[in-house]
Design a protein around this motif. Structure first.
Motif, PDB file in Angstrom:
ATOM      1  N   THR A 129     -34.871 -91.754-117.709  1.00 59.67           N
ATOM      2  CA  THR A 129     -33.550 -91.133-117.802  1.00 59.67           C
ATOM      3  C   THR A 129     -33.282 -90.121-116.694  1.00 59.67           C
ATOM      4  OG1 THR A 129     -34.426 -89.422-119.266  1.00 59.67           O
ATOM      5  CG2 THR A 129     -33.506 -91.385-120.301  1.00 59.67           C
ATOM      6  N   GLN A 130     -34.269 -89.911-115.804  1.00 57.60           N
ATOM      7  CA  GLN A 130     -34.123 -88.963-114.700  1.00 57.60           C
ATOM      8  C   GLN A 130     -33.599 -87.620-115.203  1.00 57.60           C
ATOM      9  OE1 GLN A 130     -31.720 -91.111-111.808  1.00 57.60           O
ATOM     10  NE2 GLN A 130     -33.529 -92.069-110.952  1.00 57.60           N
ATOM     11  N   ALA A 131     -34.359 -87.009-116.109  1.00 56.58           N
ATOM     12  CA  ALA A 131     -33.960 -85.752-116.732  1.00 56.58           C
ATOM     13  C   ALA A 131     -33.955 -84.607-115.721  1.00 56.58           C
ATOM     14  CB  ALA A 131     -34.899 -85.437-117.887  1.00 56.58           C
ATOM     15  N   ARG A 132     -33.230 -83.574-116.061  1.00 57.42           N
ATOM     16  CA  ARG A 132     -33.150 -82.377-115.221  1.00 57.42           C
ATOM     17  C   ARG A 132     -34.110 -81.313-115.735  1.00 57.42           C
ATOM     18  NH1 ARG A 132     -27.517 -79.922-114.843  1.00 57.42           N
ATOM     19  NH2 ARG A 132     -28.679 -78.536-113.432  1.00 57.42           N
ATOM     20  N   CYS A 133     -34.586 -80.485-114.825  1.00 58.44           N
ATOM     21  CA  CYS A 133     -35.437 -79.339-115.154  1.00 58.44           C
ATOM     22  C   CYS A 133     -34.720 -78.093-114.642  1.00 58.44           C
ATOM     23  CB  CYS A 133     -36.812 -79.494-114.503  1.00 58.44           C
ATOM     24  SG  CYS A 133     -37.925 -78.100-114.790  1.00 58.44           S
ATOM     25  N   VAL A 134     -34.302 -77.234-115.553  1.00 62.72           N
ATOM     26  CA  VAL A 134     -33.530 -76.040-115.203  1.00 62.72           C
ATOM     27  C   VAL A 134     -34.408 -74.809-115.408  1.00 62.72           C
ATOM     28  CG1 VAL A 134     -31.510 -74.645-115.811  1.00 62.72           C
ATOM     29  CG2 VAL A 134     -31.346 -77.143-115.785  1.00 62.72           C
ATOM     30  N   HIS A 135     -34.440 -73.919-114.427  1.00 61.10           N
ATOM     31  CA  HIS A 135     -35.279 -72.721-114.502  1.00 61.10           C
ATOM     32  C   HIS A 135     -34.734 -71.664-113.561  1.00 61.10           C
ATOM     33  CE1 HIS A 135     -37.150 -73.633-110.538  1.00 61.10           C
ATOM     34  NE2 HIS A 135     -36.909 -74.878-110.897  1.00 61.10           N
ATOM     35  N   GLY A 136     -35.332 -70.471-113.615  1.00 62.76           N
ATOM     36  CA  GLY A 136     -34.961 -69.402-112.698  1.00 62.76           C
ATOM     37  C   GLY A 136     -33.485 -69.036-112.784  1.00 62.76           C
ATOM     38  N   GLU A 137     -32.835 -68.898-111.620  1.00 59.20           N
ATOM     39  CA  GLU A 137     -31.428 -68.499-111.584  1.00 59.20           C
ATOM     40  C   GLU A 137     -30.531 -69.538-112.248  1.00 59.20           C
ATOM     41  OE1 GLU A 137     -30.272 -67.582-107.620  1.00 59.20           O
ATOM     42  OE2 GLU A 137     -31.623 -65.842-107.445  1.00 59.20           O
ATOM     43  N   ASP A 138     -30.912 -70.816-112.135  1.00 60.46           N
ATOM     44  CA  ASP A 138     -30.111 -71.858-112.783  1.00 60.46           C
ATOM     45  C   ASP A 138     -30.144 -71.708-114.305  1.00 60.46           C
ATOM     46  OD1 ASP A 138     -29.348 -73.003-110.397  1.00 60.46           O
ATOM     47  OD2 ASP A 138     -30.968 -74.472-110.379  1.00 60.46           O
ATOM     48  N   LEU A 139     -31.278 -71.302-114.835  1.00 57.65           N
ATOM     49  CA  LEU A 139     -31.372 -71.082-116.278  1.00 57.65           C
ATOM     50  C   LEU A 139     -30.574 -69.844-116.676  1.00 57.65           C
ATOM     51  CD1 LEU A 139     -32.537 -72.006-118.974  1.00 57.65           C
ATOM     52  CD2 LEU A 139     -34.553 -70.592-118.513  1.00 57.65           C
ATOM     53  N   THR A 140     -30.603 -68.814-115.837  1.00 61.03           N
ATOM     54  CA  THR A 140     -29.795 -67.619-116.099  1.00 61.03           C
ATOM     55  C   THR A 140     -28.317 -67.981-116.164  1.00 61.03           C
ATOM     56  OG1 THR A 140     -31.430 -66.196-115.003  1.00 61.03           O
ATOM     57  CG2 THR A 140     -29.206 -65.308-115.274  1.00 61.03           C
ATOM     58  N   ARG A 141     -27.884 -68.841-115.246  1.00 58.04           N
ATOM     59  CA  ARG A 141     -26.489 -69.288-115.263  1.00 58.04           C
ATOM     60  C   ARG A 141     -26.205 -70.149-116.491  1.00 58.04           C
ATOM     61  NH1 ARG A 141     -27.184 -69.258-109.525  1.00 58.04           N
ATOM     62  NH2 ARG A 141     -28.071 -71.356-109.558  1.00 58.04           N
ATOM     63  N   PHE A 142     -27.176 -70.952-116.906  1.00 61.15           N
ATOM     64  CA  PHE A 142     -27.000 -71.778-118.105  1.00 61.15           C
ATOM     65  C   PHE A 142     -26.803 -70.886-119.332  1.00 61.15           C
ATOM     66  CE2 PHE A 142     -28.771 -73.734-121.909  1.00 61.15           C
ATOM     67  CZ  PHE A 142     -28.126 -74.951-121.945  1.00 61.15           C
ATOM     68  N   VAL A 143     -27.611 -69.856-119.450  1.00 65.15           N
ATOM     69  CA  VAL A 143     -27.505 -68.945-120.595  1.00 65.15           C
ATOM     70  C   VAL A 143     -26.164 -68.206-120.561  1.00 65.15           C
ATOM     71  CG1 VAL A 143     -28.477 -66.864-121.650  1.00 65.15           C
ATOM     72  CG2 VAL A 143     -29.995 -68.701-120.875  1.00 65.15           C
ATOM     73  N   ALA A 144     -25.739 -67.837-119.368  1.00 67.74           N
ATOM     74  CA  ALA A 144     -24.398 -67.258-119.149  1.00 67.74           C
ATOM     75  C   ALA A 144     -24.090 -66.091-120.090  1.00 67.74           C
ATOM     76  CB  ALA A 144     -23.325 -68.340-119.288  1.00 67.74           C
ATOM     77  N   GLY A 145     -25.072 -65.204-120.277  1.00 73.05           N
ATOM     78  CA  GLY A 145     -24.834 -64.016-121.086  1.00 73.05           C
ATOM     79  C   GLY A 145     -24.841 -64.230-122.578  1.00 73.05           C
ATOM     80  N   ALA A 146     -25.244 -65.402-123.051  1.00 75.04           N
ATOM     81  CA  ALA A 146     -25.300 -65.655-124.488  1.00 75.04           C
ATOM     82  C   ALA A 146     -26.262 -64.688-125.164  1.00 75.04           C
ATOM     83  CB  ALA A 146     -25.736 -67.093-124.753  1.00 75.04           C
ATOM     84  N   ALA A 147     -25.942 -64.298-126.386  1.00 75.23           N
ATOM     85  CA  ALA A 147     -26.764 -63.312-127.110  1.00 75.23           C
ATOM     86  C   ALA A 147     -27.925 -63.988-127.811  1.00 75.23           C
ATOM     87  CB  ALA A 147     -25.905 -62.579-128.129  1.00 75.23           C
ATOM     88  N   PRO A 148     -29.122 -63.401-127.767  1.00 73.37           N
ATOM     89  CA  PRO A 148     -30.250 -63.929-128.531  1.00 73.37           C
ATOM     90  C   PRO A 148     -29.952 -63.942-130.034  1.00 73.37           C
ATOM     91  CG  PRO A 148     -30.987 -62.311-126.912  1.00 73.37           C
ATOM     92  CD  PRO A 148     -29.491 -62.230-126.954  1.00 73.37           C
ATOM     93  N   ILE A 149     -30.595 -64.835-130.737  1.00 74.87           N
ATOM     94  CA  ILE A 149     -30.421 -64.962-132.186  1.00 74.87           C
ATOM     95  C   ILE A 149     -31.431 -64.062-132.886  1.00 74.87           C
ATOM     96  CG2 ILE A 149     -30.455 -66.558-134.146  1.00 74.87           C
ATOM     97  CD1 ILE A 149     -29.965 -68.823-132.048  1.00 74.87           C
ATOM     98  N   ARG A 150     -30.970 -63.300-133.875  1.00 74.30           N
ATOM     99  CA  ARG A 150     -31.857 -62.389-134.600  1.00 74.30           C
ATOM    100  C   ARG A 150     -31.802 -62.679-136.089  1.00 74.30           C
ATOM    101  NH1 ARG A 150     -33.628 -58.772-130.941  1.00 74.30           N
ATOM    102  NH2 ARG A 150     -32.356 -58.550-129.050  1.00 74.30           N
ATOM    103  N   ASP A 151     -32.886 -62.306-136.766  1.00 74.79           N
ATOM    104  CA  ASP A 151     -32.945 -62.501-138.214  1.00 74.79           C
ATOM    105  C   ASP A 151     -31.724 -61.898-138.891  1.00 74.79           C
ATOM    106  OD1 ASP A 151     -35.352 -63.826-138.157  1.00 74.79           O
ATOM    107  OD2 ASP A 151     -36.563 -62.148-138.877  1.00 74.79           O
ATOM    108  N   GLY A 152     -31.180 -62.625-139.852  1.00 73.27           N
ATOM    109  CA  GLY A 152     -30.064 -62.132-140.636  1.00 73.27           C
ATOM    110  C   GLY A 152     -28.700 -62.441-140.083  1.00 73.27           C
ATOM    111  N   GLN A 153     -28.627 -62.927-138.849  1.00 73.78           N
ATOM    112  CA  GLN A 153     -27.325 -63.258-138.284  1.00 73.78           C
ATOM    113  C   GLN A 153     -26.824 -64.590-138.834  1.00 73.78           C
ATOM    114  OE1 GLN A 153     -27.897 -63.135-134.007  1.00 73.78           O
ATOM    115  NE2 GLN A 153     -27.433 -60.952-133.919  1.00 73.78           N
ATOM    116  N   ALA A 154     -25.527 -64.678-139.010  1.00 72.92           N
ATOM    117  CA  ALA A 154     -24.916 -65.919-139.509  1.00 72.92           C
ATOM    118  C   ALA A 154     -24.667 -66.852-138.330  1.00 72.92           C
ATOM    119  CB  ALA A 154     -23.618 -65.603-140.235  1.00 72.92           C
TER     120      ALA A 154
END
Length: 283
Positions: A245-270
């Motif tokens: 399937t010729q998969a992609r490997c995302v890391h480093g700055e590309d992974l930072t851009r992928f996350v794009a400021g998303a908040a980590p998930i913590r216990d108790g969050q809906a």
């Protein structure tokens, strides 16, 4: 003494502790079997060839395992199914010691009875959920933790939080690796939050997926690998690109851009884990 011939699995539907599973024979491989849960493909095993991996995302997981330092592994698996990856580790890394945590006791018994689980050397299965299982394992005792736990096609949110990943980090040795299978679809909102969660706990993280899934164009599996030490990014990139399937490997700055400021998930969050659309599995 005559060699004992293993009992042939019996295809059909079976009630388990958390729903119903179906055992299906692979018509193209005489010793290949697929396990589905409530219509969702969950595991594929070849009883005579544990190195054969049918699902593309499982092959990506195996690529990560193959690139770990040589020799036997101390591995912990959260989520069992038919134990495809534990069988692979046992065959590719002889002498490995493995623990599988699976909360569905009836499913475990089915896999023992029908899919020769007892034949996997140095494998222990614990009937526990993922939180309790990791909580009961010693510090600095694992080279590899595999998180591949789903209820049907949905990942339990309690296994996707900063607090839980911190407990996994406690179990892993300094050079140990976390390997996660998750799933997401259009927009990849959950994948971005979960990637942010992993990045909060581990310094080195890579994301692997088929291009269509990575772009959020269709629902599918994404693989995360994480460690306190550097991962073999160049080799992972080459292996992923060289697959069917010729998969992609995302890391480093590309992974930072992928996350794009998303908040980590913590216990108790809906937080709602993504549910695949009906057409994904033909229902």
């Amino acid at each position: 003494m005559a060699r004992r011939v293993p009992r042939e699995p019996e295809p059909g539907r079976y009630a388990v502790s958390y729903g119903e599973v179906e055992l299906l024979r692979d018509l193209d491989r005489p010793t290949g079997w697929m396990l589905t849960c409530d219509g969702v493909p969950q595991s594929y095993v070849d009883l005579e060839d544990p190195l054969y991996l049918d699902f593309e995302y499982v092959r990506l997981m195996a690529d990560v395992i193959d690139l770990l330092p040589e020799g036997p592994l101390d591995a912990v698996h959260v989520g069992g199914g038919a134990c495809t990856i534990p069988r692979y580790v046992a065959a590719s890394r002889p002498g490995s010691r493995q623990i599988v945590a699976e909360r569905d006791a009836a499913l475990v018994q089915l896999v023992r009875d029908q899919l020769r689980l007892k034949s996997v050397p140095r494998l222990k299965v614990r009937i526990e959920d993922g939180r309790a299982a990791i909580g009961g394992i010693w510090d600095d005792s694992a080279d590899l933790v595999v998180l591949d736990a789903f209820t049907g096609a949905v990942m339990p949110i309690e296994l996707a939080t900063v607090e839980y990943l911190g407990d996994i980090a406690r179990v892993l040795r300094h050079r140990g690796t976390l390997l996660v299978n998750m799933a997401d679809g259009k927009g990849l909102a959950f994948a971005r939050r979960f990637a942010a969660t992993v990045c909060e706990t581990f310094r080195h993280v890579v994301l692997l997926a088929e291009p269509g899934v990575m772009r959020g164009r269709r629902f599918g599996n994404l693989i995360l690998a994480a460690s306190r030490v550097e991962l073999p990014v160049a080799d992972l990139t080459r292996r992923a690109a060289g697959g069917l399937t010729q998969a992609r490997c995302v890391h480093g700055e590309d992974l930072t851009r992928f996350v794009a400021g998303a908040a980590p998930i913590r216990d108790g969050q809906a937080v709602l884990a993504p549910v695949p659309p009906p057409e994904v599995f033909g229902s």
